[in-house]
Design an enzyme around this catalytic site. Structure first.
Site, short mmCIF file in Angstrom:
data_model
loop_
_atom_site.label_atom_id
_atom_site.label_comp_id
_atom_site.label_asym_id
_atom_site.label_seq_id
_atom_site.Cartn_x
_atom_site.Cartn_y
_atom_site.Cartn_z
N ASP A 141 -24.15 53.95 29.82
CA ASP A 141 -24.35 54.04 28.83
C ASP A 141 -24.94 55.57 28.24
OD1 ASP A 141 -25.59 53.52 25.99
OD2 ASP A 141 -25.22 51.56 26.59
N HIS A 177 -29.15 54.52 22.48
CA HIS A 177 -28.43 53.42 22.66
C HIS A 177 -28.95 52.72 24.14
CE1 HIS A 177 -24.94 50.91 23.58
NE2 HIS A 177 -24.95 50.87 22.16
N ASN A 271 -16.99 45.40 17.55
CA ASN A 271 -17.49 45.50 16.42
C ASN A 271 -16.38 45.75 15.53
OD1 ASN A 271 -19.96 44.72 17.33
ND2 ASN A 271 -20.37 46.98 17.64
N SER A 335 -23.09 45.29 21.34
CA SER A 335 -23.56 46.22 22.38
C SER A 335 -25.11 45.51 22.76
CB SER A 335 -24.11 47.73 21.75
OG SER A 335 -23.12 48.55 21.91
#
Length: 603
Positions: A141, A177, A271, A335
């Protein structure tokens, strides 16, 4: 034989939920300037001077993969065709984009982790005492906030920055994130700070592998290198809250290598359902656990991608978790559904280390709560993650007994007085005394206590722990529970006069570190702890019990028992009794106790 391939790097975007200011409907790719090249095994990696002159940089990504950056003005497609004709080149692909699969939200009032009870996390937390393996989840990530109070004790050594080679040890999160994802998995439990990850009290660590900088876009080359690093460090689970619509064979091969190495790979489904709902990679690769999103009503989140590759769903709206700068905030999107499932996979692995990635995937699918109505299964896969049902599916908990504690360690009963325990209502002339046993831990599976007396003719004990005195003497009443035991010394007297401690050996003055050797005629069990069958006290009636000693069999002579202090015997008199409870290898016990008095006073 393992095959290598030349791979084209794909740009990868992490799923941050809603991170773009406006929807992107065009799928046109920027002109290709980078190729991922995977070579056949043991192939040469040298080419003509003319061909290599068209390349700005050749960078090694993994053992068989290189990233080629094409010089400005060079026809990249012509270069690709020429490379593809070389027999040493297995695969060549563009270095495509990947994006974060998240939707950001700053609602300051969403402070409850509604998703923990929704997936039954607290139920399976009760099994933490059964954990057989410490588990590491590699979070590929944007990095992690290494100083966050809820994460700093949950970070596994070995994290690396693949986005910036010049700063490869710095996994600082520039977007927040990765910190959000990591907190969902393993934020510290029970520290009176912030939130708890889905792993709760289980020992689960995060291996932060940074593949994003300050933007939400990265390349498959970084992801491939991070996956290989996770394999090298023997991670148990990989979480990929990122992806894109372009498939990469080289990326897929790296993921399959990880799965073959025993790593469960979990990825966000994407998404983009309201835009084009194209398959999202790496979630759509075979054997990967693809995770979609549901809301607080268990409804499909409209933006969550759905297709036949979807494995299951997890909460993906208003997910309160850790953020940068030691803070907390909310994330939305697949996520943040993906790490919920990754954490669940980590729990299963910690409880059943022998399970393969496919078996873990099947467990999560088989226990998921069905949400789909006819014709809607593509939206939910196997259903909503349910750790409560995982808990019910796993073998029944067996919590062992660690120890037994008695209400008294030494009791004197006078035959001339009669009943001397107010808790015993029996009016027979024989004195009685009730002992109580407490089993530890208090939630041990089998708390059955078995009572016994070393000499029932002196004092007997029933299975309620009630001791009845019979004649003058000393006995040892033992309470046993699943291998653990505690002993009480019971002295029976008449008019205050009774059995006195008599040593079977000459009284000794010994060094404070003295080790006593007791010799038996039959061999003892070499792995058994005999300390619970030895009574050492500072008083002749068994009072003031000494507990800091061991009683172990001589590994070179199973007929010898060594009794030694953990550090040293305290100064003064000690009364040592080897009780009848000592068993040989055939489970036969002693015919009588052996007693010895010693005085410790020498250093």
């Amino acid at each position: 034989m393992k095959k290598s391939s030349l791979v084209i790097l794909l740009l990868v975007s992490i799923f941050f939920g809603f991170i773009t200011s406006k929807p992107i409907h065009s799928h046109a790719q920027s002109p290709v300037t980078e190729w991922l090249v995977e070579y056949a095994e043991d192939a040469r990696m040298t080419f003509s001077e003319e061909l290599e002159g068209r390349v700005e940089v050749r960078k090694k990504i993994s053992s068989d993969v290189e990233l080629w950056s094409v010089k400005e003005g060079i026809d990249a497609e012509t270069l690709r065709r020429e490379l593809q004709e070389d027999p040493n080149v297995l695969l060549i692909e563009a270095n495509v984009e990947r994006h974060l699969a998240a939707e950001s939200s700053n609602d300051p009032y969403i402070v409850e982790q509604w998703w923990l009870p929704r997936v039954g996390a607290e139920t399976i937390w009760s099994r933490v005492s059964e954990q057989k393996k410490d588990v590491t989840v590699a979070v590929i990530d944007s990095g992690i906030d290494t100083q966050h109070v809820d994460l700093q004790k949950r970070i596994q050594l070995g994290g690396q920055n693949f986005y910036n080679d010049n700063d490869n040890g710095n996994v600082r999160d520039e977007t927040g994130h990765g910190t959000k994802v990591s907190g969902i998995i393993a934020a510290e439990y029970g520290n009176r700070e912030g939130v708890s990850g889905i792993a709760g009290p289980f020992d689960v660590k995060i291996l932060p592998l940074k593949v994003f900088g300050a933007s939400q876009t990265t390349k498959t080359s970084y992801i491939i290198a991070a996956i290989d690093h996770a394999v090298k460090l023997k991670a148990d689970v990989i979480n990929l809250s990122l992806g894109g619509p372009v498939k990469s064979d080289i990326e897929e091969r790296a993921i399959q290598r990880a799965i073959q190495a025993g790593i469960t790979v979990v990825a966000a489904a994407g998404n983009k359902a309201e835009e084009d709902n194209r398959p999202f990679y790496p979630a759509s690769y075979e054997h990967v656990i693809s995770v979609g999103s549901t809301d607080q009503r268990n409804q499909h989140v409209k933006s969550s991608n759905y297709n036949e590759n979807l494995t299951l769903v997890a909460p993906g709206t208003f997910i309160f978790t850790t953020t940068n700068e030691g803070d907390y905030g909310v994330g939305e999107g697949t996520s943040f559904s993906s790490p919920i499932v990754a954490g669940a996979a980590a729990i299963v692995k910690s409880l059943q280390p022998e399970k393969t990635p496919q078996e873990i995937k099947e467990i999560l699918q088989a226990t998921a709560t069905r949400l789909a109505e006819p014709g809607t299964s593509l939206y939910f896969g196997s259903g909503l993650l349910s750790l409560e049902r995982v808990h019910q599916m796993l073998p029944a908990q067996k919590i062992p007994v660690h120890s037994v504690e008695l209400s008294a360690e030494a009791v004197t009963m006078d035959l001339a007085i009669g009943v001397n325990s107010p808790s015993v209502t029996d009016t027979t002339p024989e004195p009685k005394f009730a002992l109580y046993a407490t089993v530890h831990p208090v939630n041990a599976t089998d708390q059955t206590v078995i009572w016994s007396s070393s000499d029932p003719s002196i004092a007997e004990v029933d299975q309620r722990g009630v001791v009845t005195a019979k004649k003058v003497g000393t006995v040892f009443v033992t309470a046993r529970a699943n291998g653990a035991a505690a002993i009480a010394t019971v002295n029976v007297v008449r008019n205050g006069v009774g059995y006195e401690f008599t040593s079977d050996f000459d009284n000794q003055k010994v060094l404070a570190t003295k080790v006593f050797t007791v010799i038996f005629t039959q061999p003892l069990s070499p792995l058994k702890d005999y300390s619970q069958d030895i009574v050492i006290s500072r008083e002749s009636d068994g009072g003031t019990r000494v507990l800091d000693f061991t009683a172990k069999v001589n590994p070179l002579n199973f007929r010898q028992l060594w009794i030694q202090p953990n550090t040293s015997w305290n100064e003064g008199s000690h009364y040592l009794t080897v009780t009848k409870n000592v068993q040989n290898t055939h489970l036969l016990t002693l015919h009588k106790e052996s007693r010895m008095m010693f005085y410790s006073g020498y250093k």
